[in-house]
Design a protein around this motif. Structure first.
Motif, PDB file in Angstrom:
ATOM      1  N   TYR A 299      -8.787 -20.210  18.804  1.00  0.00           N
ATOM      2  CA  TYR A 299      -7.752 -19.197  18.534  1.00  0.00           C
ATOM      3  C   TYR A 299      -6.492 -19.511  19.314  1.00  0.00           C
ATOM      4  O   TYR A 299      -5.377 -19.303  18.827  1.00  0.00           O
ATOM      5  CB  TYR A 299      -8.278 -17.796  18.855  1.00  0.00           C
ATOM      6  CG  TYR A 299      -9.108 -17.226  17.736  1.00  0.00           C
ATOM      7  CD1 TYR A 299      -8.505 -16.872  16.531  1.00  0.00           C
ATOM      8  CD2 TYR A 299     -10.473 -17.056  17.863  1.00  0.00           C
ATOM      9  CE1 TYR A 299      -9.263 -16.364  15.493  1.00  0.00           C
ATOM     10  CE2 TYR A 299     -11.236 -16.550  16.821  1.00  0.00           C
ATOM     11  CZ  TYR A 299     -10.619 -16.208  15.641  1.00  0.00           C
ATOM     12  OH  TYR A 299     -11.359 -15.712  14.609  1.00  0.00           O
ATOM     13  N   SER A 300      -6.683 -20.018  20.532  1.00  0.00           N
ATOM     14  CA  SER A 300      -5.504 -20.385  21.314  1.00  0.00           C
ATOM     15  C   SER A 300      -4.729 -21.492  20.605  1.00  0.00           C
ATOM     16  O   SER A 300      -3.494 -21.475  20.581  1.00  0.00           O
ATOM     17  CB  SER A 300      -5.948 -20.796  22.711  1.00  0.00           C
ATOM     18  OG  SER A 300      -5.359 -21.986  23.115  1.00  0.00           O
ATOM     19  N   SER A 301      -5.453 -22.425  19.979  1.00  0.00           N
ATOM     20  CA  SER A 301      -4.726 -23.495  19.286  1.00  0.00           C
ATOM     21  C   SER A 301      -4.000 -22.948  18.055  1.00  0.00           C
ATOM     22  O   SER A 301      -2.936 -23.448  17.685  1.00  0.00           O
ATOM     23  CB  SER A 301      -5.668 -24.635  18.914  1.00  0.00           C
ATOM     24  OG  SER A 301      -6.188 -24.448  17.634  1.00  0.00           O
ATOM     25  N   ILE A 302      -4.562 -21.902  17.441  1.00  0.00           N
ATOM     26  CA  ILE A 302      -3.840 -21.265  16.334  1.00  0.00           C
ATOM     27  C   ILE A 302      -2.548 -20.661  16.876  1.00  0.00           C
ATOM     28  O   ILE A 302      -1.455 -20.845  16.308  1.00  0.00           O
ATOM     29  CB  ILE A 302      -4.695 -20.167  15.676  1.00  0.00           C
ATOM     30  CG1 ILE A 302      -5.924 -20.780  15.025  1.00  0.00           C
ATOM     31  CG2 ILE A 302      -3.887 -19.399  14.636  1.00  0.00           C
ATOM     32  CD1 ILE A 302      -6.877 -19.775  14.440  1.00  0.00           C
ATOM     33  N   ALA A 303      -2.653 -19.968  18.015  1.00  0.00           N
ATOM     34  CA  ALA A 303      -1.466 -19.347  18.598  1.00  0.00           C
ATOM     35  C   ALA A 303      -0.406 -20.397  18.911  1.00  0.00           C
ATOM     36  O   ALA A 303       0.787 -20.188  18.659  1.00  0.00           O
ATOM     37  CB  ALA A 303      -1.854 -18.596  19.867  1.00  0.00           C
ATOM     38  N   HIS A 304      -0.849 -21.555  19.420  1.00  0.00           N
ATOM     39  CA  HIS A 304       0.123 -22.585  19.766  1.00  0.00           C
ATOM     40  C   HIS A 304       0.787 -23.172  18.547  1.00  0.00           C
ATOM     41  O   HIS A 304       1.963 -23.541  18.588  1.00  0.00           O
ATOM     42  CB  HIS A 304      -0.532 -23.658  20.629  1.00  0.00           C
ATOM     43  CG  HIS A 304      -0.750 -23.186  22.020  1.00  0.00           C
ATOM     44  ND1 HIS A 304       0.197 -23.292  22.991  1.00  0.00           N
ATOM     45  CD2 HIS A 304      -1.777 -22.519  22.577  1.00  0.00           C
ATOM     46  CE1 HIS A 304      -0.249 -22.734  24.100  1.00  0.00           C
ATOM     47  NE2 HIS A 304      -1.453 -22.255  23.876  1.00  0.00           N
ATOM     48  N   ALA A 305       0.024 -23.243  17.435  1.00  0.00           N
ATOM     49  CA  ALA A 305       0.663 -23.678  16.184  1.00  0.00           C
ATOM     50  C   ALA A 305       1.767 -22.696  15.819  1.00  0.00           C
ATOM     51  O   ALA A 305       2.802 -23.080  15.277  1.00  0.00           O
ATOM     52  CB  ALA A 305      -0.371 -23.771  15.076  1.00  0.00           C
ATOM     53  N   GLY A 306       1.547 -21.424  16.136  1.00  0.00           N
ATOM     54  CA  GLY A 306       2.570 -20.411  15.868  1.00  0.00           C
ATOM     55  C   GLY A 306       3.834 -20.672  16.671  1.00  0.00           C
ATOM     56  O   GLY A 306       4.944 -20.580  16.150  1.00  0.00           O
TER      57      GLY A 306
END
Lengths: 476, 100
Positions: A299-306
């Motif tokens: 989920y953190s990597s999703i946030a970073h993609a954001g």
């Protein structure tokens, strides 16, 4: 326009080494198979030397299918670096989990070839092929733990959704081809610039391509596969998915949007604005509820993609530079975090719950301090690469006067601080638990973790060097 | 001559059937075939554009798509075999142990 083999030499070397490893498998005694990892590493170093030697070369190569530019070379070095780190981390992992070495490393080499092609492609055919070479190798790698249902499930989900999304990407490419009459980036850009009103197929193509890339880069609302696949895949492959695969999709998207479709920026900016907000919100909020560290990092990597999307939406020079800078910082901190997770997890991938990190702080100072640095950087606290990267990304959005986007991004990253710090607090103040077998950190993993810590802190304290390199790299 | 829109409409319908199939069906093989259907719809689109633009580029692209689809099928079917061995079924819902 000619073939110019030197431009694709790194890819050729990597492919040859991949094949070489497959040939070597039956001739290497069982006990010495781990040496194949060093063969793969050697191939990557050779490719790295090739890319460095090419730095500065410009123009088209390989019959106009490949760009030679700083941007591509910058990304290639980043990808090779990330893959090399993954090789170092996996040698020990494969030994612990009793998995075959040879196939793993050759597939990883092929995946790297795909990433390099995506970074430099000058033609939609090449982009598609690069993406597929990367994806197909990664499907297998995700399901590498044959005996474990979770791994198979992860591979199956990734495969079905990956193939589904490449269908969308291809359909998009088909429409862009129909509208512009070519698949070459420069040609399409020329046609679009020259035309007065754009055919509807062009917009359709743009939308479908964003969907296709969005799947690969795990942008909301196309992120649903991410947590499951990241959780089930072997840890080094989770790192590869989070860093290499995602970065490659992002770089390809940057090229397509900035180089091919800059004229349509109004339209794609609107799409990406919404996606950026969703990606940051979903990534950060869902991460709060996780109990498994791999899932939390997913989920953190999703946030970073954001956050990266914020820079992409800005559509200015600073945006492109800060995307590159952030990708480097992100690679350092995420690879580092996964290396620590790999070291703490023991046979059969136990000890990957967040609870298992309780009270590790004083017993394993090296792992805890380094993991704290990575998490602090991921949270975006000053003096780390993550903070500097975010600063530049948000500054780019400010430059394009997207104030609301920046406000939302800042709120989202403030939420993020909670779940990163929770792990650190648990490590130092949690109650001690039954610790199981003691953790032994092998030297290669130790080296990787040390390099990543130094990189993360260096980017945070002296961002100038890399920012300068990134600004040199952005020529469009 | 049949106008391009006819071919494109056919391709769009095929693509939509494929996409819906992936979403609705729960059998892995069926889902996989639906993905293939989507890819073939794309191929049809490429060939149509290629024909009406008087170029071969699109047709060359189709060859690449077919090659990639074949490679994907090899990996995909292997994964499906793995699933059916483990769970004795081809239902994807059986392969849904990880949830948040």
């Amino acid at each position: 326009m000619d073939i110019n083999y030197t431009a694709v030499l790194p890819e050729i070397i990597l492919s040859l080494f991949g094949i070489l490893i497959m040939i070597l498998i039956p001739f290497t005694p069982k006990a010495r198979q781990s040496a194949l990892g060093f063969v793969a590493l050697f191939g990557m170093v050779l490719a790295l030397i090739c890319v460095s030697a090419q730095c500065g070369a410009t123009g088209l190569a390989f019959f106009g299918m490949i760009f030679q530019d700083y941007f591509g070379q910058f990304c290639k070095i980043l990808f090779l670096f990330a893959s090399a780190a993954i090789v170092l981390v996996s040698i020990n992992y494969l030994e612990r989990e009793k998995l075959p070495y040879g196939e793993f490393f050759s597939l990883l080499l092929f995946a790297t070839v795909g990433m390099l092609l995506m970074a430099t492609s000058a033609d939609l055919i090449m982009t598609f092929l690069g993406l597929e070479v990367l994806s197909i190798s990664t499907y297998v790698l995700a399901g590498f733990k044959e005996g474990e249902m979770k791994s198979t499930e992860s591979a199956l989900k990734y495969f079905l959704l990956g193939a589904f999304s490449s269908g969308f990407l291809l359909y998009g490419i088909a429409f862009v081809y129909g509208a512009a009459g070519s698949t070459k980036y420069l040609k399409i850009a020329q046609v679009i610039e020259a035309s007065e009103n754009y055919p509807p197929t062009l917009f359709l193509g743009l939308g479908l391509m964003v969907v296709g890339f969005g799947f690969k880069a795990a942008l909301a609302p196309f992120h649903v596969w991410t947590p499951d696949v990241y959780e089930g895949a072997p840890v080094p492959i989770t790192a590869h998915l989070a860093v290499g695969s995602k970065a490659a999709a992002f770089v390809a998207l940057v090229r397509v949007l900035y180089q091919v479709l800059p004229e349509l920026s109004q339209h794609w900016q609107a799409i990406l604005w919404v996606s950026a907000v969703l990606t940051m919100a979903i990534g950060n909020i869902a991460a709060l509820a996780q109990t498994n560290i791999k899932r939390m990092l997913a989920y953190s990597s999703i946030a970073h993609a954001g956050y990266l999307l914020v820079g992409l939406t800005a559509h200015n020079r600073l945006g492109a530079q800060s995307i590159l800078f952030y990708l480097v910082a992100y690679a350092f901190m995420t690879l580092g975090a996964f290396a620590v997770v790999q070291a703490i997890g023991r046979e059969g991938e136990k000890y990957i719950g967040i609870d298992d990190y309780s009270d590790l702080g004083y017993r394993y100072p090296f792992l805890s301090i380094t993991l704290s640095v990575f998490l602090i950087s991921l949270a975006g606290i000053p003096a780390t690469g993550g903070f500097m990267g975010k600063l530049f990304l948000f500054a780019a959005a400010m430059q394009s006067e997207m104030y609301w986007l920046v406000v939302i991004a800042v709120i989202a990253s403030a939420i993020g601080i909670y779940y990163y710090l929770r792990v650190i607090v648990l490590m130092y103040m949690g109650e001690s638990k039954d610790e199981g077998t003691p953790i032994i950190v092998p030297t290669p993993v130790r080296i990787v973790i040390a390099i990543m810590v130094v990189g993360t802190l260096y980017l945070g304290i002296f961002p100038g060097t890399f920012l300068h390199l990134a600004s040199e790299a952005v020529s469009f | 001559m049949v106008p391009a829109t006819h071919y494109l409409a056919l391709a769009a319908i095929l693509f939509a059937i494929g996409a819906l199939g992936v979403i609705i069906r729960r059998n892995v093989i069926t889902m996989f075939m639906c993905v293939e259907l989507m890819l073939n719809a794309v191929n049809l689109t490429f060939i149509t554009f290629s024909r009406f633009l008087n170029q071969v580029d699109g047709q060359i692209f189709v060859f690449f798509v077919m090659t990639v689809a074949a490679a994907e099928a090899a990996v995909g079917l292997a994964l499906i075999v793995l699933l059916s061995r483990r769970t004795d079924t081809l239902d994807v819902d059986q392969a849904n142990t990880m949830k948040w």
